[in-house]
Write a protein that holds these residues in place. Structure first.
Motif, PDB file in Angstrom:
ATOM      1  N   ALA A  20       0.843  -1.436   0.015  1.00 60.66           N
ATOM      2  CA  ALA A  20      -0.105  -0.091   0.010  1.00 60.66           C
ATOM      3  C   ALA A  20       1.140   1.369   0.065  1.00 60.66           C
ATOM      4  O   ALA A  20       2.084   1.236   0.396  1.00 60.66           O
ATOM      5  N   ASN A  21       0.455   2.521  -0.621  1.00 64.44           N
ATOM      6  CA  ASN A  21       1.154   3.703  -0.599  1.00 64.44           C
ATOM      7  C   ASN A  21      -0.106   4.637  -0.929  1.00 64.44           C
ATOM      8  O   ASN A  21      -0.586   4.507  -2.041  1.00 64.44           O
ATOM      9  N   GLN A  22      -0.386   5.372   0.076  1.00 61.37           N
ATOM     10  CA  GLN A  22      -1.303   6.704  -0.098  1.00 61.37           C
ATOM     11  C   GLN A  22      -2.616   6.389  -0.664  1.00 61.37           C
ATOM     12  O   GLN A  22      -2.887   6.871  -1.608  1.00 61.37           O
ATOM     13  N   GLY A  23      -3.309   5.317  -0.054  1.00 60.55           N
ATOM     14  CA  GLY A  23      -4.641   5.164  -0.553  1.00 60.55           C
ATOM     15  C   GLY A  23      -4.596   4.204  -1.524  1.00 60.55           C
ATOM     16  O   GLY A  23      -5.888   3.680  -1.969  1.00 60.55           O
ATOM     17  N   ALA A  24      -3.691   3.739  -2.452  1.00 60.42           N
ATOM     18  CA  ALA A  24      -3.438   2.737  -3.284  1.00 60.42           C
ATOM     19  C   ALA A  24      -3.041   1.259  -2.635  1.00 60.42           C
ATOM     20  O   ALA A  24      -1.997   1.329  -2.109  1.00 60.42           O
ATOM     21  N   VAL A  25      -3.446   0.268  -3.129  1.00 61.39           N
ATOM     22  CA  VAL A  25      -3.199  -1.061  -2.615  1.00 61.39           C
ATOM     23  C   VAL A  25      -2.910  -1.793  -3.845  1.00 61.39           C
ATOM     24  O   VAL A  25      -3.709  -1.998  -4.748  1.00 61.39           O
ATOM     25  N   ALA A  26      -1.849  -2.734  -3.945  1.00 64.55           N
ATOM     26  CA  ALA A  26      -1.806  -3.595  -5.130  1.00 64.55           C
ATOM     27  C   ALA A  26      -0.957  -5.031  -4.451  1.00 64.55           C
ATOM     28  O   ALA A  26      -0.730  -5.285  -3.402  1.00 64.55           O
ATOM     29  N   ASN A  27      -1.130  -6.028  -5.539  1.00 66.60           N
ATOM     30  CA  ASN A  27      -0.446  -7.204  -5.137  1.00 66.60           C
ATOM     31  C   ASN A  27      -1.292  -7.869  -3.916  1.00 66.60           C
ATOM     32  O   ASN A  27      -0.703  -8.530  -3.310  1.00 66.60           O
ATOM     33  N   VAL A  28      -2.468  -7.560  -3.791  1.00 75.59           N
ATOM     34  CA  VAL A  28      -3.373  -8.233  -2.544  1.00 75.59           C
ATOM     35  C   VAL A  28      -3.544  -9.691  -2.797  1.00 75.59           C
ATOM     36  O   VAL A  28      -4.145  -9.954  -4.005  1.00 75.59           O
ATOM     37  N   LYS A  29      -3.350 -10.290  -1.899  1.00 82.32           N
ATOM     38  CA  LYS A  29      -3.344 -11.984  -2.105  1.00 82.32           C
ATOM     39  C   LYS A  29      -3.868 -12.375  -0.702  1.00 82.32           C
ATOM     40  O   LYS A  29      -3.711 -11.722   0.296  1.00 82.32           O
ATOM     41  N   ARG A  30      -4.982 -13.399  -0.786  1.00 79.75           N
ATOM     42  CA  ARG A  30      -5.648 -13.911   0.380  1.00 79.75           C
ATOM     43  C   ARG A  30      -5.219 -15.241   0.959  1.00 79.75           C
ATOM     44  O   ARG A  30      -4.749 -16.055  -0.074  1.00 79.75           O
ATOM     45  N   TYR A  31      -4.925 -15.418   2.375  1.00 78.93           N
ATOM     46  CA  TYR A  31      -4.497 -16.765   2.911  1.00 78.93           C
ATOM     47  C   TYR A  31      -5.260 -17.147   3.888  1.00 78.93           C
ATOM     48  O   TYR A  31      -5.673 -16.442   4.674  1.00 78.93           O
ATOM     49  N   PRO A  32      -5.327 -18.291   3.860  1.00 82.85           N
ATOM     50  CA  PRO A  32      -5.917 -19.265   5.054  1.00 82.85           C
ATOM     51  C   PRO A  32      -5.229 -18.767   6.439  1.00 82.85           C
ATOM     52  O   PRO A  32      -3.901 -18.908   6.301  1.00 82.85           O
ATOM     53  N   VAL A  33      -5.751 -18.542   7.480  1.00 83.30           N
ATOM     54  CA  VAL A  33      -5.275 -18.369   8.755  1.00 83.30           C
ATOM     55  C   VAL A  33      -5.346 -19.786   9.558  1.00 83.30           C
ATOM     56  O   VAL A  33      -6.373 -20.300   9.754  1.00 83.30           O
ATOM     57  N   PRO A  34      -4.262 -20.113   9.897  1.00 81.55           N
ATOM     58  CA  PRO A  34      -3.978 -21.393  10.674  1.00 81.55           C
ATOM     59  C   PRO A  34      -4.461 -21.156  12.256  1.00 81.55           C
ATOM     60  O   PRO A  34      -3.545 -20.965  13.280  1.00 81.55           O
ATOM     61  N   SER A  35      -5.678 -20.972  12.428  1.00 83.99           N
ATOM     62  CA  SER A  35      -5.990 -20.382  13.703  1.00 83.99           C
ATOM     63  C   SER A  35      -5.694 -21.264  15.194  1.00 83.99           C
ATOM     64  O   SER A  35      -5.709 -20.653  16.311  1.00 83.99           O
ATOM     65  N   SER A  36      -5.509 -22.482  14.928  1.00 86.78           N
ATOM     66  CA  SER A  36      -5.160 -23.172  15.898  1.00 86.78           C
ATOM     67  C   SER A  36      -3.577 -23.637  16.162  1.00 86.78           C
ATOM     68  O   SER A  36      -3.056 -24.216  16.983  1.00 86.78           O
ATOM     69  N   ALA A  37      -2.693 -22.671  15.413  1.00 78.64           N
ATOM     70  CA  ALA A  37      -1.442 -22.863  15.412  1.00 78.64           C
ATOM     71  C   ALA A  37      -1.057 -22.376  16.757  1.00 78.64           C
ATOM     72  O   ALA A  37      -1.347 -21.793  17.672  1.00 78.64           O
ATOM     73  N   SER A  38       0.367 -22.812  17.161  1.00 79.61           N
ATOM     74  CA  SER A  38       1.098 -22.465  18.323  1.00 79.61           C
ATOM     75  C   SER A  38       1.426 -21.052  18.360  1.00 79.61           C
ATOM     76  O   SER A  38       1.240 -20.564  17.243  1.00 79.61           O
TER      77      SER A  38
END
Length: 291
Positions: A20-38
């Protein structure tokens, strides 16, 4: 300010990461979250997201987390739906690893500030200065911008309406994805059923809206904002619970002129995190880049 910021919007089930830079965002990727991780595994997961995103242009890291964090120090006390990731100095760890300034903030505060800076919200033709950004997702939380400034409260708990007692539990249990989980079902599944006309699923969203109307009324009475902006995955079903929500908070006379809208700003939490990073480090980075 030149250079880009690695920004992460961490949720209970998914994370978005981009530049991100001053209101613009690029190369956004989505990832699953390992919520039960240590604890250590979760920290390594965040480091891996940054490694996948960072470039030579990056001058900092900004992260929004769904929990209680000291935004001055970046110390995380607890995180909603990621139970093992608590009591950790994330700013210190990431700063030592990547050698750039780091900001860690509450994710809904990032969302609210992104909406304030870049959302198209007007009152009598003038940009709104007091905004509540409310995220309806895995949990329920609100970010508070008053007269153009993010308000966190003494302990960073301003806007944590989800933890408020309600009926036999908390508002979050009735006004977020938790509502469906407590009934042994899944919000995404019920959404598809409701779109197909399933009467039971439609009644569930009406019930959700009625509960949310109470929460919205409390928010209005607490902060009296120019506008309340809804975001998060549950807000995608707004048309299914809007009528029930309005009918419920309309019972409160003070809410008669309340303005509510759905966020239409792509990646509001990411651009908000970037803006909050700029606030924290603008002078320091300007001096560094001019040296």
């Amino acid at each position: 300010m030149t250079g880009k910021i690695v920004c992460i919007d961490l949720g209970g089930t998914k994370a978005l990461c981009g530049l991100a830079n001053q209101g613009a965002v690029a190369n956004v990727k989505r990832y699953p979250v390992p919520s039960s991780a240590s604890k250590n595994e979760m920290t390594d997961y965040i480091i891996d997201l940054i490694d996948k995103t960072v470039t030579d242009e990056c001058v900092g890291i900004a992260i929004g987390i769904p929990g209680v964090v000291d935004s001055d120090t970046g110390y995380i006390f607890e995180v909603t739906n990621i139970p093992n990731w608590r009591n950790i100095n994330l700013t210190g760890i990431l700063g030592a690893r990547f050698k750039v300034p780091v900001m860690v903030h509450n994710d809904v505060n990032c969302f609210a500030y992104g909406e304030y800076k870049y959302g198209a919200h007007f009152d009598n033709g003038l940009p709104c200065q007091t905004i509540l950004g409310v995220c309806l997702g895995t949990g329920l939380g609100a970010g508070v911008v008053i007269s153009g400034r993010l308000y966190e409260g003494r302990h960073g708990l301003a806007g944590e309406f989800g933890s408020a007692p309600y009926l036999n539990n908390t508002l979050e249990d009735y006004c977020s994805g938790q509502f469906f989980r407590n009934l042994g079902t899944d919000g995404a599944k019920e959404y598809e059923l409701a779109l197909a006309g399933d009467q039971r699923a439609l009644r569930l969203f009406e019930q959700l809206g009625s509960h949310l109307g109470v929460a919205i009324a409390h928010m209005q009475l607490a902060y009296d904002p120019d506008v309340i902006v809804l975001g998060g995955s549950v807000s995608n079903a707004y048309h299914l619970f809007e009528a029930a929500m309005h009918a419920r908070f309309a019972q409160f006379e003070q809410c008669e002129h309340l303005k509510i809208c759905i966020s239409s700003l792509p990646h509001a939490a990411l651009v908000g995190a970037c803006e909050l990073f700029y606030q924290r480090y603008r002078i320091e980075l300007t001096n560094l880049q001019s040296a």
